[in-house]
Design a protein around this motif. Structure first.
Motif, short mmCIF file in Angstrom:
data_model
loop_
_atom_site.label_atom_id
_atom_site.label_comp_id
_atom_site.label_asym_id
_atom_site.label_seq_id
_atom_site.Cartn_x
_atom_site.Cartn_y
_atom_site.Cartn_z
N PHE A 49 0.85 -1.19 0.00
CA PHE A 49 0.00 0.00 0.00
C PHE A 49 0.89 1.24 0.00
O PHE A 49 1.46 1.62 1.02
CB PHE A 49 -0.94 -0.04 1.20
N LEU A 50 1.01 1.85 -1.17
CA LEU A 50 1.90 2.99 -1.34
C LEU A 50 1.35 4.23 -0.65
O LEU A 50 0.13 4.40 -0.56
CB LEU A 50 2.11 3.27 -2.83
N PRO A 51 2.23 5.12 -0.18
CA PRO A 51 1.76 6.36 0.44
C PRO A 51 0.95 7.20 -0.54
O PRO A 51 1.27 7.29 -1.73
CB PRO A 51 3.06 7.07 0.84
N ALA A 52 -0.09 7.83 -0.03
CA ALA A 52 -0.94 8.70 -0.85
C ALA A 52 -0.18 9.97 -1.23
O ALA A 52 0.88 10.29 -0.66
CB ALA A 52 -2.21 9.05 -0.09
N LEU A 53 -0.73 10.71 -2.17
CA LEU A 53 -0.13 11.97 -2.61
C LEU A 53 -0.47 13.08 -1.61
O LEU A 53 -1.57 13.11 -1.04
CB LEU A 53 -0.66 12.35 -3.99
N ASP A 54 0.47 14.00 -1.43
CA ASP A 54 0.25 15.11 -0.50
C ASP A 54 0.19 16.46 -1.22
O ASP A 54 0.35 17.50 -0.60
CB ASP A 54 1.33 15.14 0.58
N THR A 55 -0.07 16.44 -2.52
CA THR A 55 -0.07 17.68 -3.29
C THR A 55 -1.47 18.04 -3.79
O THR A 55 -2.34 17.19 -3.95
CB THR A 55 0.87 17.58 -4.50
N CYS A 56 -1.64 19.33 -4.02
CA CYS A 56 -2.84 19.88 -4.66
C CYS A 56 -2.41 20.66 -5.89
O CYS A 56 -1.36 21.32 -5.89
CB CYS A 56 -3.58 20.84 -3.73
N GLY A 57 -3.23 20.61 -6.92
CA GLY A 57 -3.01 21.43 -8.10
C GLY A 57 -4.16 22.40 -8.28
O GLY A 57 -5.33 22.03 -8.14
N ARG A 58 -3.83 23.64 -8.58
CA ARG A 58 -4.85 24.69 -8.76
C ARG A 58 -4.65 25.29 -10.15
O ARG A 58 -3.53 25.61 -10.54
CB ARG A 58 -4.68 25.74 -7.67
N ILE A 59 -5.75 25.45 -10.88
CA ILE A 59 -5.64 25.90 -12.27
C ILE A 59 -6.83 26.80 -12.61
O ILE A 59 -7.96 26.54 -12.20
CB ILE A 59 -5.57 24.69 -13.23
N THR A 60 -6.55 27.88 -13.33
CA THR A 60 -7.59 28.78 -13.82
C THR A 60 -8.01 28.28 -15.20
O THR A 60 -7.30 28.50 -16.19
CB THR A 60 -7.09 30.23 -13.88
N ILE A 61 -9.15 27.61 -15.26
CA ILE A 61 -9.54 26.91 -16.49
C ILE A 61 -10.02 27.87 -17.57
O ILE A 61 -10.15 27.47 -18.73
CB ILE A 61 -10.62 25.86 -16.20
N THR A 62 -10.25 29.13 -17.21
CA THR A 62 -10.70 30.12 -18.20
C THR A 62 -9.54 30.86 -18.85
O THR A 62 -9.76 31.67 -19.76
CB THR A 62 -11.64 31.13 -17.52
#
Length: 295
Positions: A49-62
């Motif tokens: 069971f691999l460690p989960a990700l600790d990152t977030c990505g934020r993007i302005t889709i417009t």
């Protein structure tokens, strides 16, 4: 997204459309957590069971050329839920710190919710909240209530209901998470809507007046938000969105009845027809929601 790791099922990160400003010219999406590439095969074939990700990505889709802005969470999380709160913050709750979605594949329950403040300076947006004692893994859910609490329930990482003799039993309980804005020390800042009555019907672009009382007005004045009721499964809340409404007039002064005039969203592009909860927010402290029907 930078790093190339999957965020969709069964790696199951969570995503949310960030609050829309009055007369918005842009829209941002936030995606948090997930599991590294290969996690599902490692869990299903090797019981690793691999460690989960600790990152977030934020993007302005417009944007004409959208680009990701990456942030690091205080806690890694897969199978989490993201809930928009009435003041515009985002609550990350439920999930695991290792493994993936799927039967028997989640490990290390994440018991601590995390608050994300979209308007704060990068690097200061996350705040760890009080922990629960109940693991909420695969098939758990979370939804915003009218009074500002978040109702949390479920968790069943098994093919069938398993209540005994397993590490993470099937969970049928419900519990409510109360954000800090519901603390007793915030009572004087909490608005109380007195008029109009519930179930108000609104047309697009219509101005409407609300009367409210509050013990102490904040220096920044009040804002009005409109929140669509959501329904969540598998780390995604369908129908979820929050809009800050245009405010035409707000009365001033402490104590007694006050009025605020807000304007409903201009079109279905911003808010599909349906029911919403409208909150008056005073210095980040929301009132109970008032149901409106936008059509």
């Amino acid at each position: 997204m930078p790093g190339g790791d999957p965020r969709n099922y069964p790696s199951s990160g969570s995503s949310v459309l960030l609050p829309l400003k009055p007369s918005p010219a842009e829209a941002e999406v936030l995606i948090c957590g997930g599991a590294p590439a290969g996690s599902y095969l490692q869990a299903s074939q090797n019981k690793t069971f691999l460690p989960a990700l600790d990152t977030c990505g934020r993007i302005t889709i417009t944007d004409e050329a959208p680009a990701w802005s990456m942030e690091t969470m205080p806690v890694a999380r897969v199978m989490g839920d993201m809930v928009l709160l009435p003041g515009g913050d985002v609550l990350l709750i439920n999930g695991a710190a290792a493994g993936t979605a799927g039967w028997e594949f989640g490990r290390e329950p994440v018991l601590t919710p995390v608050l994300y403040r979209p308007e704060a300076t990068a690097g200061t947006r996350f705040e760890v909240q009080a922990a629960s004692a109940t693991p909420r893994l695969y098939h758990s859910t979370a939804v915003l209530l009218r009074d500002g609490r978040v109702l949390v329930g479920g968790s069943n990482p098994h093919v069938k209901y398993e209540f005994w003799g397993v590490e993470y039993p099937t969970e049928l309980s419900l519990e409510a998470f109360s954000p800090a804005y519901l603390g007793a020390e915030k009572a004087a800042l909490r608005p109380q809507i007195s008029a109009p009555a519930m179930s108000v019907h609104l047309s697009y672009g219509e101005a409407f007046t609300m009367e409210y009382s509050v013990g102490r007005a904040s220096e920044g004045g009040v804002k009005v938000t409109m929140v669509a009721p959501s329904f969540a499964t598998h780390s995604f809340s369908m129908n979820q969105r929050l809009l800050f409404l245009e405010t035409e007039l707000a009365s001033a002064g402490d104590g007694g009845a006050r009025k605020v005039v807000a304007v409903a969203p201009a079109s279905t592009n911003l808010a599909p027809a349906g029911y919403y909860m409208v909150h008056i927010v005073n210095g980040g402290i929301p009132s109970k929601g008032m149901w409106v029907h936008l059509q």
